[in-house]
Motif scaffolding. Structure first.
Motif, PDB file in Angstrom:
ATOM      1  N   THR A   1      23.182  11.717   4.992  1.00  0.00           N
ATOM      2  CA  THR A   1      23.285  10.407   4.344  1.00  0.00           C
ATOM      3  C   THR A   1      24.551   9.638   4.703  1.00  0.00           C
ATOM      4  N   CYS A   2      25.517  10.287   5.363  1.00  0.00           N
ATOM      5  CA  CYS A   2      26.827   9.647   5.552  1.00  0.00           C
ATOM      6  C   CYS A   2      26.775   8.420   6.449  1.00  0.00           C
ATOM      7  N   ASN A   3      25.729   8.279   7.239  1.00  0.00           N
ATOM      8  CA  ASN A   3      25.626   7.125   8.136  1.00  0.00           C
ATOM      9  C   ASN A   3      24.554   6.137   7.686  1.00  0.00           C
ATOM     10  N   LEU A   4      24.051   6.301   6.470  1.00  0.00           N
ATOM     11  CA  LEU A   4      23.070   5.378   5.912  1.00  0.00           C
ATOM     12  C   LEU A   4      23.779   4.384   5.005  1.00  0.00           C
ATOM     13  N   GLU A   5      23.526   3.112   5.222  1.00  0.00           N
ATOM     14  CA  GLU A   5      24.318   2.056   4.586  1.00  0.00           C
ATOM     15  C   GLU A   5      24.351   2.161   3.068  1.00  0.00           C
ATOM     16  N   GLU A   6      23.207   2.424   2.447  1.00  0.00           N
ATOM     17  CA  GLU A   6      23.169   2.437   0.992  1.00  0.00           C
ATOM     18  C   GLU A   6      24.015   3.560   0.404  1.00  0.00           C
ATOM     19  N   TYR A   7      24.185   4.658   1.163  1.00  0.00           N
ATOM     20  CA  TYR A   7      24.991   5.770   0.670  1.00  0.00           C
ATOM     21  C   TYR A   7      26.466   5.600   1.025  1.00  0.00           C
ATOM     22  N   LYS A   8      26.758   4.939   2.135  1.00  0.00           N
ATOM     23  CA  LYS A   8      28.156   4.604   2.436  1.00  0.00           C
ATOM     24  C   LYS A   8      28.760   3.787   1.293  1.00  0.00           C
ATOM     25  N   ASN A   9      27.961   2.902   0.741  1.00  0.00           N
ATOM     26  CA  ASN A   9      28.469   1.962  -0.259  1.00  0.00           C
ATOM     27  C   ASN A   9      28.812   2.618  -1.587  1.00  0.00           C
ATOM     28  N   ILE A  10      28.283   3.818  -1.853  1.00  0.00           N
ATOM     29  CA  ILE A  10      28.565   4.482  -3.130  1.00  0.00           C
ATOM     30  C   ILE A  10      29.385   5.755  -2.957  1.00  0.00           C
ATOM     31  N   ALA A  11      29.765   6.086  -1.731  1.00  0.00           N
ATOM     32  CA  ALA A  11      30.561   7.292  -1.490  1.00  0.00           C
ATOM     33  C   ALA A  11      31.955   7.144  -2.087  1.00  0.00           C
ATOM     34  N   PHE A  12      32.552   8.238  -2.491  1.00  0.00           N
ATOM     35  CA  PHE A  12      33.901   8.214  -3.062  1.00  0.00           C
ATOM     36  C   PHE A  12      34.915   7.747  -2.027  1.00  0.00           C
ATOM     37  N   PHE A  13      34.722   8.186  -0.778  1.00  0.00           N
ATOM     38  CA  PHE A  13      35.572   7.759   0.329  1.00  0.00           C
ATOM     39  C   PHE A  13      34.722   7.074   1.396  1.00  0.00           C
ATOM     40  N   ASN A  14      35.354   6.210   2.151  1.00  0.00           N
ATOM     41  CA  ASN A  14      34.784   5.706   3.398  1.00  0.00           C
ATOM     42  C   ASN A  14      35.664   6.184   4.544  1.00  0.00           C
ATOM     43  N   HIS A  15      35.026   6.607   5.613  1.00  0.00           N
ATOM     44  CA  HIS A  15      35.723   7.044   6.822  1.00  0.00           C
ATOM     45  C   HIS A  15      35.392   6.052   7.919  1.00  0.00           C
ATOM     46  N   LEU A  16      36.397   5.309   8.360  1.00  0.00           N
ATOM     47  CA  LEU A  16      36.203   4.287   9.386  1.00  0.00           C
ATOM     48  C   LEU A  16      36.885   4.716  10.678  1.00  0.00           C
ATOM     49  N   ILE A  17      36.185   4.583  11.782  1.00  0.00           N
ATOM     50  CA  ILE A  17      36.725   4.918  13.095  1.00  0.00           C
ATOM     51  C   ILE A  17      36.743   3.648  13.937  1.00  0.00           C
ATOM     52  N   PHE A  18      37.943   3.278  14.388  1.00  0.00           N
ATOM     53  CA  PHE A  18      38.131   2.093  15.212  1.00  0.00           C
ATOM     54  C   PHE A  18      38.502   2.510  16.628  1.00  0.00           C
ATOM     55  N   ARG A  19      38.148   1.666  17.593  1.00  0.00           N
ATOM     56  CA  ARG A  19      38.548   1.891  18.976  1.00  0.00           C
ATOM     57  C   ARG A  19      39.431   0.738  19.428  1.00  0.00           C
ATOM     58  N   LYS A  20      40.507   1.067  20.135  1.00  0.00           N
ATOM     59  CA  LYS A  20      41.437   0.050  20.620  1.00  0.00           C
ATOM     60  C   LYS A  20      40.866  -0.583  21.886  1.00  0.00           C
ATOM     61  N   VAL A  21      40.559  -1.862  21.797  1.00  0.00           N
ATOM     62  CA  VAL A  21      39.909  -2.557  22.913  1.00  0.00           C
ATOM     63  C   VAL A  21      40.846  -3.544  23.596  1.00  0.00           C
ATOM     64  N   ILE A  22      41.993  -3.850  23.006  1.00  0.00           N
ATOM     65  CA  ILE A  22      42.956  -4.784  23.606  1.00  0.00           C
ATOM     66  C   ILE A  22      44.306  -4.079  23.743  1.00  0.00           C
TER      67      ILE A  22
END
Length: 245
Positions: free
Chosen positions: A224-245
């Motif tokens: 469920t961790c990659n399903l939008e409706e469950y991301k929105n109610i999770a205790f934490f969010n884990h965001l991964i960014f990539r440096k493009v500039i």
């Protein structure tokens, strides 16, 4: 909730402490065949640093001596461990790291933009920045279900989360704020996961020590961790960014 650093350390040994990291490491999905240069800022008890040290070059920076004195793992001698704060990040080589980790840190710093700027500066082009943050909706859910405290949940809903605890005053900032500031620094969102969506909602801790519960709950978290409706109610969010500039 833990009342001291030592109590917080003991949580790492519990199934719900281990599951946080088991989920997190699967979301990061780092290959053991390609050594990376990793910076773990706000490394805490160095669980993540110790986990990656056998296969990668890891630098862990943590301001709290008390947490470093209680660090966990079997590979404490296999990575560079530095006591200090953002000033130690400034001493690192510019654009030197393939992965920068900043988990549950920005909630407790007065200048999030400064920290993000410094972390982006030591990241290689094409490198990734991993941020774990509290999610307000998930905290409200935890108060109302796990803590059975709808009054506290209403307080969070109406006033936001600015609670004082052992780490300082917590500011549960929005995901939209983080994405906007990251974009300004040339960081593109690669993925956003839910983390601790379900395993922290039950107060039946006895069941959590069974292998059957652990394996099935971990499978559910990953499903469920990659399903939008469950991301929105999770205790934490884990965001991964990539440096493009």
């Amino acid at each position: 909730m833990p009342s001291s650093i030592n109590d917080y350390r003991k949580l790492m040994e519990q199934p719900w402490g281990k599951m946080f990291y088991d989920t997190l490491f699967r979301q990061l999905d780092l290959s053991e065949d390609h050594p990376l240069n990793i910076l773990d800022f706000g490394a805490g008890f160095c669980v993540t640093a110790s986990h990656y040290a056998p296969f990668h070059r890891v630098t862990a920076i943590e301001p709290s001596k008390e947490m470093l004195d209680l660090k966990v793992g079997d590979h404490c001698g296999s990575y560079t461990c530095i006591q200090g704060g953002i000033e130690e990040v400034r001493k690192q080589k510019t654009a030197d790291f393939d992965l920068v980790i900043c988990h549950n840190v920005l909630e407790y710093v007065p200048d999030k933009e400064q920290i993000l700027t410094e972390l982006a500066g030591v990241l290689k082009q094409g490198g990734r920045l991993s941020i774990v943050k509290h999610n307000l909706a998930g905290r409200i859910l935890a108060y109302s279900v796990f803590s059975d405290d709808p009054q506290a949940a209403l307080g969070l809903l109406e006033d936001g989360d600015n609670e004082d605890n052992m780490f300082g005053k917590r500011d549960t900032y929005s995901t939209e704020y983080l994405m906007r500031k990251a974009s300004e620094l040339g960081l593109s969102l690669e993925n956003r996961f839910g983390l601790r969506t379900f395993f922290g909602l039950s107060s039946n801790n006895d069941k959590k020590y069974t292998t059957e519960w652990y394996d099935n709950m971990l499978a559910l978290e990953m499903k469920t961790c990659n399903l939008e409706e469950y991301k929105n109610i999770a205790f934490f969010n884990h965001l991964i960014f990539r440096k493009v500039i």
